[in-house]
Design a protein around this motif. Sequence first.
Motif: not given
Length: 334
Positions: A233-237
């Motif tokens: 999720m951090v990567l997507t963000l």
Amino acid sequence: MLYIIVPCYNEQEVLPMMHEQLLTLLQHLIEASAASQESRVLYVDDGSTDTTWALISDLARDERVCGIKLSCNAGHQNALLAGLETAVEHADVLVTIDADGQDDAQVIPQMLERYRAGCDIVYGVRHERKSDTWFKRTSAQAFYRTMRWLGVKNVYNHADYRLMSRRAANALLDYRERNLFLRGVVSLVGFKSDCVYYDRGTRLAGKSKFPLRKMMSFAVDGITSFSIRPVRMVLTLGIVFLFIALAMLVYVLVAYFTGRAVSGWASMILSLWFIGGCVLIGLGVVGEYIGKIYIEVKDRPRYHLEQCIMHNAQCTIKPCSNQSSCIADSTEQN
Ligand code: UDP
Ligand code: MG
């Protein structure tokens, strides 16, 4: 042969009441031939600082009662593990139950019926949580939902009240992770399973041993031990932010060339804080996982046994994979 495993941490107020319930139940089961004469209640003292161990030693004069004492407070999950590792040597069926009477021991016969019908794991599931505070109920439900959303298999409203056959317990003990989240691991074990339902009561006495801080850290442990989705999720963000930045660049260029100079200090400072916050959260999430790796790599023992009271059964002390480092001072009584 049934072993009922009860983790106890400073439970001197509640233990006598719980003991009476459990022993009466065990006696009924033995008389009804639903459990063998050698069945036991096994108390695990998780490094209590009150008189819990003295109480357990006293109760263990009855040969249907055994006790083990951990050298320090290793935590609920490790206490359960210590109990399982000790009992699995002797028992055909292992039931784990909290010491505070919140889990209804009267459904153990139903669990045994399911076991006889061929189930290796029987989950005790709470019907409703009316007796819990609003906060505990809502936060627990949010936790179960988050876990599910993150793709972690777990039984909704099931804590650590369950029956396991010897082979299921042995399979569970093959999971050597230090960041232990038993209810998640149990659902990875497989085998045929079923649920029995009960109403969760209030604590018979004493105070909860899970203050908010412990509960939060347990929830974070549960999530990060079982899912890497937060890191994704951090990567997507990060990718989303990149696109926003590109859009901003286009906007700034257009504004510059059309002569509409931007004098927006507010928007600038706002985005600075926002992005800073996101970066720090991202770092925190990644750090949490690196911390987990660090702890696993050290491969420390999960607990040490200090004392062990068993009757007519060998107390095989097998606290961790790296045995030589952690069985030094165990003693055996009886
Ligand atoms: N417990 C333990 N070690 C700990 C904390 C708790 O063995 O460090 C035991 C405790 O004695 C009880 C069970 O875990 O038998 C569940 O704790 P509690 O009932 O306080 O938790 P709650 O029901 O409030 O979540
Ligand atoms: Mg409780």
